[in-house]
Every structure is written in structure tokens, then in C-alpha cells.
Design a protein around this motif. Sequence first.
Motif, PDB file in Angstrom:
ATOM      1  N   ASN A  98      14.318  -6.104  21.494  1.00 23.06           N
ATOM      2  CA  ASN A  98      15.254  -7.065  20.891  1.00 23.06           C
ATOM      3  C   ASN A  98      14.684  -8.473  20.874  1.00 23.06           C
ATOM      4  OD1 ASN A  98      17.138  -5.050  20.442  1.00 23.06           O
ATOM      5  ND2 ASN A  98      18.220  -5.420  22.362  1.00 23.06           N
ATOM      6  N   ALA A  99      13.835  -8.793  21.844  1.00 20.98           N
ATOM      7  CA  ALA A  99      13.248 -10.129  21.911  1.00 20.98           C
ATOM      8  C   ALA A  99      12.074 -10.301  20.957  1.00 20.98           C
ATOM      9  CB  ALA A  99      12.787 -10.422  23.341  1.00 20.98           C
ATOM     10  N   GLY A 100      11.549  -9.204  20.426  1.00 12.81           N
ATOM     11  CA  GLY A 100      10.388  -9.275  19.552  1.00 12.81           C
ATOM     12  C   GLY A 100      10.761  -9.341  18.077  1.00 12.81           C
ATOM     13  N   SER A 101       9.734  -9.352  17.220  1.00 10.66           N
ATOM     14  CA  SER A 101       9.939  -9.396  15.775  1.00 10.66           C
ATOM     15  C   SER A 101      10.314  -8.008  15.262  1.00 10.66           C
ATOM     16  CB  SER A 101       8.664  -9.877  15.079  1.00 10.66           C
ATOM     17  OG  SER A 101       8.805  -9.808  13.674  1.00 10.66           O
ATOM     18  N   ARG A 102      11.371  -7.958  14.466  1.00 15.54           N
ATOM     19  CA  ARG A 102      11.856  -6.682  13.923  1.00 15.54           C
ATOM     20  C   ARG A 102      11.957  -6.724  12.407  1.00 15.54           C
ATOM     21  NH1 ARG A 102      15.383  -8.450  17.562  1.00 15.54           N
ATOM     22  NH2 ARG A 102      17.034  -8.583  15.977  1.00 15.54           N
ATOM     23  N   ASN A 103      11.227  -7.614  11.797  1.00 20.36           N
ATOM     24  CA  ASN A 103      11.249  -7.788  10.345  1.00 20.36           C
ATOM     25  C   ASN A 103       9.811  -7.971   9.868  1.00 20.36           C
ATOM     26  OD1 ASN A 103      11.473  -8.866   7.669  1.00 20.36           O
ATOM     27  ND2 ASN A 103      13.583  -9.478   8.110  1.00 20.36           N
ATOM     28  N   LYS A 104       9.349  -7.092   8.984  1.00 20.87           N
ATOM     29  CA  LYS A 104       7.973  -7.170   8.524  1.00 20.87           C
ATOM     30  C   LYS A 104       7.915  -6.900   7.020  1.00 20.87           C
ATOM     31  CE  LYS A 104       3.280  -5.462   9.560  1.00 20.87           C
ATOM     32  NZ  LYS A 104       2.720  -6.817   9.675  1.00 20.87           N
ATOM     33  N   THR A 105       7.106  -7.707   6.310  1.00 21.72           N
ATOM     34  CA  THR A 105       6.940  -7.567   4.867  1.00 21.72           C
ATOM     35  C   THR A 105       5.468  -7.365   4.537  1.00 21.72           C
ATOM     36  OG1 THR A 105       8.870  -8.975   4.417  1.00 21.72           O
ATOM     37  CG2 THR A 105       7.270  -8.674   2.637  1.00 21.72           C
ATOM     38  N   ASP A 106       5.192  -6.397   3.696  1.00 20.01           N
ATOM     39  CA  ASP A 106       3.835  -6.099   3.251  1.00 20.01           C
ATOM     40  C   ASP A 106       3.794  -6.115   1.724  1.00 20.01           C
ATOM     41  OD1 ASP A 106       2.525  -5.202   5.884  1.00 20.01           O
ATOM     42  OD2 ASP A 106       4.292  -3.907   5.785  1.00 20.01           O
ATOM     43  N   THR A 107       2.707  -6.625   1.179  1.00 22.71           N
ATOM     44  CA  THR A 107       2.446  -6.555  -0.264  1.00 22.71           C
ATOM     45  C   THR A 107       1.193  -5.727  -0.470  1.00 22.71           C
ATOM     46  OG1 THR A 107       3.471  -8.707  -0.672  1.00 22.71           O
ATOM     47  CG2 THR A 107       1.994  -7.847  -2.369  1.00 22.71           C
ATOM     48  N   VAL A 108       1.306  -4.668  -1.276  1.00 19.64           N
ATOM     49  CA  VAL A 108       0.197  -3.732  -1.448  1.00 19.64           C
ATOM     50  C   VAL A 108      -0.113  -3.580  -2.936  1.00 19.64           C
ATOM     51  CG1 VAL A 108       0.771  -2.489   0.652  1.00 19.64           C
ATOM     52  CG2 VAL A 108       1.697  -1.695  -1.528  1.00 19.64           C
ATOM     53  N   VAL A 109      -1.343  -3.169  -3.218  1.00 16.35           N
ATOM     54  CA  VAL A 109      -1.801  -2.966  -4.591  1.00 16.35           C
ATOM     55  C   VAL A 109      -2.407  -1.569  -4.712  1.00 16.35           C
ATOM     56  CG1 VAL A 109      -3.341  -3.755  -6.422  1.00 16.35           C
ATOM     57  CG2 VAL A 109      -2.255  -5.422  -4.895  1.00 16.35           C
ATOM     58  N   ASP A 110      -1.860  -0.778  -5.608  1.00 14.24           N
ATOM     59  CA  ASP A 110      -2.414   0.534  -5.961  1.00 14.24           C
ATOM     60  C   ASP A 110      -3.129   0.420  -7.298  1.00 14.24           C
ATOM     61  OD1 ASP A 110      -1.077   1.354  -3.745  1.00 14.24           O
ATOM     62  OD2 ASP A 110       0.147   2.871  -4.731  1.00 14.24           O
ATOM     63  N   ALA A 111      -4.182   1.208  -7.473  1.00 12.48           N
ATOM     64  CA  ALA A 111      -4.909   1.235  -8.749  1.00 12.48           C
ATOM     65  C   ALA A 111      -5.565   2.594  -8.916  1.00 12.48           C
ATOM     66  CB  ALA A 111      -5.964   0.130  -8.806  1.00 12.48           C
ATOM     67  N   ASN A 112      -5.746   2.994 -10.157  1.00  8.55           N
ATOM     68  CA  ASN A 112      -6.384   4.286 -10.419  1.00  8.55           C
ATOM     69  C   ASN A 112      -7.154   4.256 -11.736  1.00  8.55           C
ATOM     70  OD1 ASN A 112      -3.567   4.737 -11.909  1.00  8.55           O
ATOM     71  ND2 ASN A 112      -5.015   6.217 -12.751  1.00  8.55           N
ATOM     72  N   VAL A 113      -8.159   5.125 -11.819  1.00 11.57           N
ATOM     73  CA  VAL A 113      -8.857   5.411 -13.070  1.00 11.57           C
ATOM     74  C   VAL A 113      -9.022   6.923 -13.146  1.00 11.57           C
ATOM     75  CG1 VAL A 113     -10.950   5.139 -14.434  1.00 11.57           C
ATOM     76  CG2 VAL A 113     -10.115   3.224 -13.064  1.00 11.57           C
ATOM     77  N   LEU A 114      -8.535   7.522 -14.221  1.00 10.48           N
ATOM     78  CA  LEU A 114      -8.631   8.968 -14.444  1.00 10.48           C
ATOM     79  C   LEU A 114      -9.302   9.212 -15.795  1.00 10.48           C
ATOM     80  CD1 LEU A 114      -4.987   9.893 -13.416  1.00 10.48           C
ATOM     81  CD2 LEU A 114      -7.027  10.487 -12.143  1.00 10.48           C
ATOM     82  N   ILE A 115     -10.300  10.085 -15.784  1.00 11.97           N
ATOM     83  CA  ILE A 115     -11.049  10.382 -17.010  1.00 11.97           C
ATOM     84  C   ILE A 115     -11.165  11.890 -17.170  1.00 11.97           C
ATOM     85  CG2 ILE A 115     -13.266  10.185 -18.189  1.00 11.97           C
ATOM     86  CD1 ILE A 115     -13.707   7.548 -16.718  1.00 11.97           C
ATOM     87  N   ASN A 116     -10.849  12.369 -18.345  1.00 18.83           N
ATOM     88  CA  ASN A 116     -11.119  13.757 -18.729  1.00 18.83           C
ATOM     89  C   ASN A 116     -12.114  13.746 -19.880  1.00 18.83           C
ATOM     90  OD1 ASN A 116      -8.989  14.516 -16.967  1.00 18.83           O
ATOM     91  ND2 ASN A 116      -8.608  16.313 -18.251  1.00 18.83           N
ATOM     92  N   TYR A 117     -13.217  14.435 -19.681  1.00 11.94           N
ATOM     93  CA  TYR A 117     -14.234  14.489 -20.737  1.00 11.94           C
ATOM     94  C   TYR A 117     -14.520  15.943 -21.065  1.00 11.94           C
ATOM     95  CZ  TYR A 117     -18.548  13.866 -23.343  1.00 11.94           C
ATOM     96  OH  TYR A 117     -19.520  13.900 -24.311  1.00 11.94           O
ATOM     97  N   GLN A 118     -14.280  16.314 -22.300  1.00 11.23           N
ATOM     98  CA  GLN A 118     -14.540  17.671 -22.747  1.00 11.23           C
ATOM     99  C   GLN A 118     -15.989  17.729 -23.262  1.00 11.23           C
ATOM    100  OE1 GLN A 118     -11.318  19.440 -24.725  1.00 11.23           O
ATOM    101  NE2 GLN A 118     -12.339  21.385 -25.103  1.00 11.23           N
ATOM    102  N   ILE A 119     -16.867  18.257 -22.403  1.00 10.35           N
ATOM    103  CA  ILE A 119     -18.297  18.282 -22.707  1.00 10.35           C
ATOM    104  C   ILE A 119     -18.555  19.137 -23.939  1.00 10.35           C
ATOM    105  CG2 ILE A 119     -20.572  18.801 -21.766  1.00 10.35           C
ATOM    106  CD1 ILE A 119     -19.244  18.538 -18.962  1.00 10.35           C
TER     107      ILE A 119
END
Length: 708
Positions: free
Chosen positions: A417-438
Motif C-alpha cells: 500500500n505504501a508503494g507505487s500501484r500505478n504504471k503506464t507503458d507505451t509500446v510499439v509493434d511492427a511487422n513485415v510479411l511477404i509472400n513470393y510465389q517463385i
Amino acid sequence: MAHKIIYRTPYLLSPLVFLTSGLLSPLVFADDTSLEVIEVHGDAQNKHLALGSTESLLSDLGVDFSAAGGVSNLPILNGLMGDRVKVLVDGAEITAACANQMNPPLSYISANQVTSYHVVAGVSPVSAGGDNIAGVISVNSIAPQYTQNSDLAWHSGYVSAKYSTADNGRNFGVGARLASNTLSVNYQGSFSDANSYEDGNGDVVLDTLYRAQNHSLTAAIRDDKQQVVVKLSHQKIPYQGFANQYMDMTDNTSYGVTAQYKRAFASSEFAGQVNWHSVKHDMGFFSAEKIGMMPMKTDAEDISSQLKWRINLDNDSSILLAQEYYHYSIDDWWPSITGSAMMGPNDYKNINNGKRERIALVAEYESQNSKKLWLNTGVRIENINTQVSEVQAYNTGMHMGGMHIGLSDAIAANTFNAGSRNKTDTVVDANVLINYQITNVDELQLGIARKNRAPNLYERYSWGVSNMATTMIGWYGDGNGYIGTPDLGVETAHTMSATYTKLAKDDSWRLSTNIWYTDVSDYIDADIVRNFNSSGIDGNSRNILQFTNVDAILYGAKVDLRASIYQSEQLGQWQVKANITNTRGKRDGNSSTQPLYQIKPLQTQLGISQQVGNVENSLLWQWVDTKTRVDNNRFENQTDSYHLVNLSSKTVWDAFTLSVEVTNLFDQYYQLPLGGVSIAGFKQDNATGFTQLAGQGRSLNLALSYAF
């Protein structure tokens, strides 16, 4: 862009096929001179014969499960379990509102209600869902159907039933639909009841009994440009045994509302969704198979909204812009027991006024810029806040016979109860997906992603430190106790994946090979604080652990083969399917490289199926290797290798579909590599120690469905 068609056999696809959809519609490139998009639905093989847990459906798509209750097993993708897997039910997120995750998202829908299901393991598009590092599982029951008539009238319905001998399991399902050309109304319900099952030795695996029911009512209305859908859902689980937990579920009552809106414009599409889900959850004891007297309660609520706008830039490319909001709140308290010196006089407040709020912005680009190349790339930015109010122990500490009872938790509550009980994080997700029909018969799929998952409320805010309090926390089924860490960091995973697929020119066979590698920074694991031994018998020690951030590495390979091997008018069409999967996971650091918990050992399957007219027969052999790589911090057990043989036959006659199946044909005794320990068995006879949970013995399963 190429047109969409329906591909009716979802299990003939390589695992990474599912990576290529920006909106969780799995794609595969056909054997043609042009690039053809194929939308895959998993309901083609269901026929409402699948009843009870959705595990039977998702296992065919490469999902493993950590044993829990009969309808509450936790999904595992690429060695990652629990909250690391994002599970969507009709596009909605439902949070497991329990210190043991006894009510995970998949427990809120029965297999007979599912009309489509998709799995995207590892590298998933950012639009598929955030706050996960393992992948996304999406199960859907909303599938409005309309007629050509303007009057609302009867459309279709079904009744289904299934019986299994190993657990005396009874499952029932029912569905009914009314429809017109603009309106569709659909009800689906299910009821499941099972005793504790028997293992291959004929012994009862204690505390695996359960009873559950699910109901949903969906209404949809449309015109030529837009559609509105509203779904009401209700679940009631009066009891469910958890053999590998110290507690059982004694009630889970939930209500939910999902509303969806879609509108098509000349060159764009808009989709909006709002969700509300409320649950009251009780834990305690209900069976002589595991006795006790301690009650635990949670009240929780999920509220969320998603807004998505897809804009066609030209005939070959589009951009998706989205905004998402998620709010989860929970109260978790343990009522005092009258007359108990240890569990009273106050209620124990475990998570008091807990909140977890996420706000996300998504931008995703998708392009099919040639007949051979498909690209999906995107960015997701999320702001995640977690917080709780002050907590309290059962008491401030009291003396009994020279022992100080409750003092450690009382001190821990004051410190928390005496400590911090509220935390905020900002995160970044990213992706690259490729399908190549040889070529027309060769395809290469490549993916790379950065994904994040913030800690859940129990990982951060489980504050109790006594043996009793800590052993109530944890969804691992290992018999250990867990303490939260308020400043726990966000898990960040960087994943690379590649799949090469080769198919015959006449499409008679298809071979797919997949490799993947995941590097996780701040992986949430647990370090030992101390140990305890409640029985006083050597070898029965357990650990109290505290959640901590470490670095970890997971990697694996999969090979999948599908082939037609014979066909004749008399004997029908014969096909063979085979796959082999190997997954490894370990801590990555100078001080420790120990294996991660619950990583399934090498496994392989070989199946032969025959289709003769309306009759389909199959024989499936599964082999799982010895599990020797175990997490010593959690006293994870090693398990012996085993093999299982299953036989099944299914026939369709007019409106009837009948299935006869024998699982574990040779009644082999085996222990579940992902099963955890039998705490129910330990409490019955602690001299046996914490033995690994045994799998189900031979079972004759009969299922019948009638469509009308």
C-alpha cells in the motif's frame, strides 16, 4: 486485386499461410498463373459434431494446450502460453478473471457454436491484435445468413449430441435460425457434463469433472451497403475441477454483448465494434475428490471498442487505419471464514479495484503489386495503464501456540500500500510479411515482427507472501506459489519466420517447411524466493517464486506433408498427412540458460484417411518424445515418450451426420508433458508426491447431428 473464393479444406495449409491476412482471414496462393486470394474458413469440417471445448478444433491448426479444467485449457503457440496468446471471440477480447486463469477466453464459447476459426502463430499483422507476443487465435460464431424472401421465416436449425466413455461425458448442442433478405436471427446453445476421466491404467484422474452451458442470441440486419449485428451471450459453469490447482471453480456466471457495424463505400470499407462482458467467478471446493474450505471470489468486466477503416489506394493496394480501446476492471477478494483464526476476521483483498486500460492506434499497408508478390506491413502504438487500490490481509497477525500467524501478509500489505500501484507503458509493434510465389508450384513466405505484451494484474500486483497466499496465485499447474512485482517490465519479442512450400503440378501432394526464431527481452519468468514442504515428506518440496524479467530465446521447426496416395471407384480416395514439430525455449543470460516452463518435446503425427461416397474413415498415429528439458525452478517433471492411435468414421445420410471415434485405441498410460502436477492426487495421498497429470485412456466417442 484478385478475387476471393472459399477453400473448403482448412487443414491442407502450411502454418505460415495464416500470416498473410491483415484481417485474420488466412490466405494461400493457388497453383495458377495469376495470384489468387483464397479465404479459409475452419467450419467446413465441423458440421456441429464438435461439442464442448474448442480444443478439438484448434489442435488441428497446431495449437497446443496447457492442462487446466475440462473446458478451460490454456492455448500454447510456439512454446508461449496464457496471456502471451491473444484470443479473440467474435472479435472481442475477454480477460481471464481469475488468479489461476480458470476462465480463459476460449472457455466462453462451445465448439458447436463456432462457424470459423483462424490461427496466426508468431508473426501476425498488427491489425490482428496487440498485447501479445505469441500470435492470435480467432474463433467466430457470428455468421449471418439471409434468404431471397422479404418475410422473416424459418431458415435452418440443428440438434447435436455426443457421448464419451472415458469420462461418461454428455454433450448437447442446438441451433435455430430465422431469416429474410434483410434480417437474420440465430440462437445457439450447448450443455456439457463429464465425470473425472480414467487414464490408461483404468484409474480415475481425480478432480477432472465439470459441467458447463453456453448460450448466444445473434440478430443481424442489412441493406445493400451496410450491416448491423448484435450478439447476446450467457455462460453458466456451476462447477469445474482443476486437478493441477489447489482450488476448484464453484461458479462462473457471465453475460456479454457484442455489436458490430460494417459499411461499404465506393473505394473504402468501415467496420466498428463495441463489446461488454461481465463475469462473477467463485473458487472453492465441491467434490470429495479434492476437499477444502477456503472461498475466493472475483467480479470483473471487459469493455472495448474497435474502429477500422480500410481505404483502397488503387486496384492492388490498400491502407488500414484503426483505433482500439480496451478497459478491464476486477475485484478479487477472499471472504473471511467465521471462526477461523488464520482466515479472518477481515476479507483478504487480493486485487482491489484493479484496472487495466489500453489505447491503440494502428496503420497497416497491404499490397499485391504483381502476380507473384504480396506484402503486408504495419505499425501499432499502444498506451497501457495498470493500477490497483490499497489491499488488506485477513488480519494484522496473531499468536497461537507460540506461532505468529498472518504477520507476513499483514506486513506485505502495508508495504504494498505504501508503494507505487500505478504504471503506464507505451509500446510499439511492427511487422513485415511477404509472400513470393517463385513458380506455380513453389512459394516462399517471410515474416519479421516486433511485438509487446504488458504484464497482467496478477503478475504485477499479487502482493501476498505467505505459503497459503502465494499458492493461490499462478496458472501453471505446478504446485508452486507466486508473488507479484509492481515494477515488472513489458515483454518485447522480435520474431523471424520463414516457410517454403512445394506442391505437385497436379496438386496431388503438398510439402511445407517452417522455421522460426523469437528473441524476448524482459520475458516474464520467476525466480526462487524460498521453498516449503507442506507434507514434511522428503521430495515433496515446492518453491515460492517471484515474477521477474529475464531474456529468453525460443525457436523451432515444422514440416507438414499432405498427399493423395490412391483413388478408385470402389475404394474411394485415400490421403495421407504427416507432420513433425520441434520447439525449444530457454533463458538467455550469463547466469542461467535453463529451459523455459512447459515447452512440448518433439512430436509427430501420421494419418491416413479414406473418403468413399458419404463415408469418411481415418487412422491417426501420434508420437511424443521424452521430455527431459524441464524448468527446475518450478520442479517441472520429466515425462516418458508415448504414442497414441485414434480411429474415426463419419457418415452423412440426408440430414443426419454420425461419427464414431475411438481415441487412445490401445489404452496406453501416459503423462501429459504440458499437464502440470496432480495436486488433487497429492491431497488424497501426499506420500505419492507431485506426480505428473496423466492423460485420458481409451474412449469410445459417439456423436450425432441432425440438421433441419
